[in-house]
Enzyme design. Structure first.
Site, mmCIF file in Angstrom:
data_model
loop_
_atom_site.group_PDB
_atom_site.id
_atom_site.type_symbol
_atom_site.label_atom_id
_atom_site.label_comp_id
_atom_site.label_asym_id
_atom_site.label_seq_id
_atom_site.Cartn_x
_atom_site.Cartn_y
_atom_site.Cartn_z
ATOM 1 N N ASP A 172 145.092 77.737 -10.164
ATOM 2 C CA ASP A 172 145.997 77.501 -9.021
ATOM 3 C C ASP A 172 145.520 76.337 -8.146
ATOM 4 O O ASP A 172 146.308 75.456 -7.777
ATOM 5 C CB ASP A 172 146.121 78.765 -8.157
ATOM 6 C CG ASP A 172 147.115 79.762 -8.732
ATOM 7 O OD1 ASP A 172 148.002 79.343 -9.501
ATOM 8 O OD2 ASP A 172 146.988 80.961 -8.418
ATOM 9 N N LYS A 205 146.505 89.557 -10.506
ATOM 10 C CA LYS A 205 145.451 88.543 -10.604
ATOM 11 C C LYS A 205 144.048 89.106 -10.371
ATOM 12 O O LYS A 205 143.080 88.613 -10.945
ATOM 13 C CB LYS A 205 145.726 87.391 -9.627
ATOM 14 C CG LYS A 205 146.934 86.546 -10.018
ATOM 15 C CD LYS A 205 147.121 85.384 -9.071
ATOM 16 C CE LYS A 205 148.321 84.541 -9.430
ATOM 17 N NZ LYS A 205 148.485 83.361 -8.564
HETATM 18 P P1 NDP Z 1 149.840 87.307 -0.400
HETATM 19 O O1 NDP Z 1 150.745 88.509 -0.397
HETATM 20 O O2 NDP Z 1 148.466 87.463 -0.927
HETATM 21 O O3 NDP Z 1 149.727 86.733 1.103
HETATM 22 C C1 NDP Z 1 150.884 86.582 1.892
HETATM 23 C C2 NDP Z 1 150.546 85.743 3.117
HETATM 24 O O4 NDP Z 1 151.754 85.528 3.866
HETATM 25 C C3 NDP Z 1 149.577 86.429 4.069
HETATM 26 O O5 NDP Z 1 148.806 85.449 4.718
HETATM 27 C C4 NDP Z 1 150.534 87.132 5.048
HETATM 28 O O6 NDP Z 1 149.952 87.404 6.297
HETATM 29 C C5 NDP Z 1 151.594 86.061 5.191
HETATM 30 N N1 NDP Z 1 152.891 86.557 5.654
HETATM 31 C C6 NDP Z 1 153.763 87.340 4.975
HETATM 32 N N2 NDP Z 1 154.871 87.553 5.706
HETATM 33 C C7 NDP Z 1 154.706 86.874 6.879
HETATM 34 C C8 NDP Z 1 155.516 86.697 8.048
HETATM 35 N N3 NDP Z 1 156.718 87.271 8.162
HETATM 36 N N4 NDP Z 1 155.046 85.920 9.045
HETATM 37 C C9 NDP Z 1 153.833 85.333 8.931
HETATM 38 N N5 NDP Z 1 153.001 85.467 7.862
HETATM 39 C C10 NDP Z 1 153.455 86.237 6.845
HETATM 40 O O7 NDP Z 1 150.658 86.187 -1.190
HETATM 41 P P2 NDP Z 1 150.053 84.890 -1.928
HETATM 42 O O8 NDP Z 1 149.013 84.302 -1.053
HETATM 43 O O9 NDP Z 1 149.720 85.216 -3.331
HETATM 44 O O10 NDP Z 1 151.336 83.919 -1.994
HETATM 45 C C11 NDP Z 1 151.815 83.289 -0.821
HETATM 46 C C12 NDP Z 1 153.058 82.483 -1.153
HETATM 47 O O11 NDP Z 1 152.704 81.383 -1.993
HETATM 48 C C13 NDP Z 1 154.116 83.303 -1.896
HETATM 49 O O12 NDP Z 1 155.384 83.067 -1.322
HETATM 50 C C14 NDP Z 1 154.034 82.786 -3.324
HETATM 51 O O13 NDP Z 1 155.292 82.826 -3.969
HETATM 52 C C15 NDP Z 1 153.536 81.348 -3.147
HETATM 53 N N6 NDP Z 1 152.725 80.887 -4.279
HETATM 54 C C16 NDP Z 1 153.082 79.727 -4.929
HETATM 55 C C17 NDP Z 1 152.332 79.270 -5.985
HETATM 56 C C18 NDP Z 1 152.738 78.002 -6.691
HETATM 57 O O14 NDP Z 1 152.278 77.772 -7.821
HETATM 58 N N7 NDP Z 1 153.548 77.157 -6.093
HETATM 59 C C19 NDP Z 1 151.134 79.981 -6.473
HETATM 60 C C20 NDP Z 1 150.826 81.168 -5.710
HETATM 61 C C21 NDP Z 1 151.619 81.601 -4.663
HETATM 62 P P3 NDP Z 1 149.131 88.786 6.531
HETATM 63 O O15 NDP Z 1 147.758 88.562 5.973
HETATM 64 O O16 NDP Z 1 149.156 88.955 8.006
HETATM 65 O O17 NDP Z 1 149.897 89.877 5.811
#
Ligand code: NDP
Length: 272
Positions: A105, A69
């Protein structure tokens, strides 16, 4: 005379399990538009070549998903405001001067909120997570004028920087999981990817008003752990399938100037 085929694709890695081809084929059937929508595996480095090849084969519209993206942004001759705010594009449309980039989104999430009767205006919103998806939704969400948005994230710095970046658009702040976010939040948005590993961010029911509702951006198995937590705490929860279909409906409109109905597609996916 038959209408020309609209040639579309989603690019990402991994992309084989994407629901987008099915969603867009259903949109095409619904509106009588002949759609060919494929899933094309591409890493960051390959995207320029893969996109050029797609264009050469008649491709006129694309979705970009993880991890493309941000890379996609650099390949556009124009981008819309949500894409600029999020610093990410999820939709590309071929124009005379090259690819135009969009981010649907956030507007897709709001379409789903409208469908579900969730009105963010004047509400106290707690968002768990501060990744790319949150960057995509904050601009459109703040435009609906919630009372406040509070971000908490495992990596505090990421939440703080994101809140700072959007602070000109409304009342928003960010902190780490160890902080106390306060209480009386009306809406909890779960946006971490923790559920993909059956993990759950640290959450307290006391942060939320009795009448609060929860929305998880995740859907399918990745939503199960959070869904169980909500069930155990008497919190109604919606999954992110509606957001996925909403962002897709808006992309389809960008490509074809026709907005499909979400409901029949959600019904078809529910029976998948
Ligand atoms: P990113 O990889 O950019 O961000 C991941 C986020 O999750 C960060 O805030 C990260 O924290 C946190 N995280 C990951 N693992 C853990 C954990 N074990 N405990 C606590 N926090 C955790 O992903 P995206 O923001 O792009 O996507 C997030 C979710 O949303 C995904 O699962 C994706 O599939 C879903 N999504 C759904 C969409 C829809 O259309 N329904 C559209 C886009 C995304 P940290 O910063 O500390 O690493």
């Amino acid at each position: 005379m038959s209408t020309p085929i609209v040639r579309l694709a989603v690019f990402g890695q991994p992309v084989a399990h994407s629901l987008s081809p099915r969603i867009h084929r259903l949109f095409g059937e619904q509106l009588g538009i002949d759609v060919e929508y494929s899933a094309i595996e591409s890493g960051v480095d390959e995207l320029p070549d893969r996109l050029a090849a797609f264009r050469g084969s008649g491709g006129t519209g694309a979705n970009l998903t993880v991890p493309l993206k941000q890379t996609g942004l650099k390949l556009c001759t124009r981008i819309d405001r949500p894409a600029r705010q999020a610093h990410a594009v999820n939709t590309l449309r071929l124009a005379d001067d090259g690819w135009h980039g969009y981010n649907t989104d956030g507007a897709g999430l709001l379409l789903d909120f409208d469908r579900l009767g969730i009105d963010p205006a004047g509400r106290r919103i707690l968002i768990v997570g501060a990744g790319g998806a949150v960057a995509g939704i904050l601009g459109p969400l703040l435009a609906r004028e919630p009372a406040c948005v509070h971000l908490i994230n495992r990596t505090a710095d990421r939440a703080e920087r994101l809140a700072e970046k959007f602070s000109h658009l409304g009342t928003i702040d960010g902190a780490g999981f160890e902080s106390d976010p306060g209480s009386d939040f009306d809406l909890l948005i779960q946006s971490t990817s923790a559920g993909h590993a059956d993990a759950l961010p640290p959450l307290e029911r006391d942060w939320l008003a009795d009448s609060a509702v929860a929305y998880d951006l995740n859907y399918g198995p990745a939503q199960a752990t959070f869904s169980r937590w909500c069930g155990a705490h008497g919190l109604p929860v919606h999954d992110g399938l509606g957001m996925l279909v909403g962002q897709a409906a808006l992309a389809f409109e960008i490509w074809t100037s026709r907005r499909p109905e979400m409901a029949p597609v959600l019904a078809a996916l529910a029976g998948r």
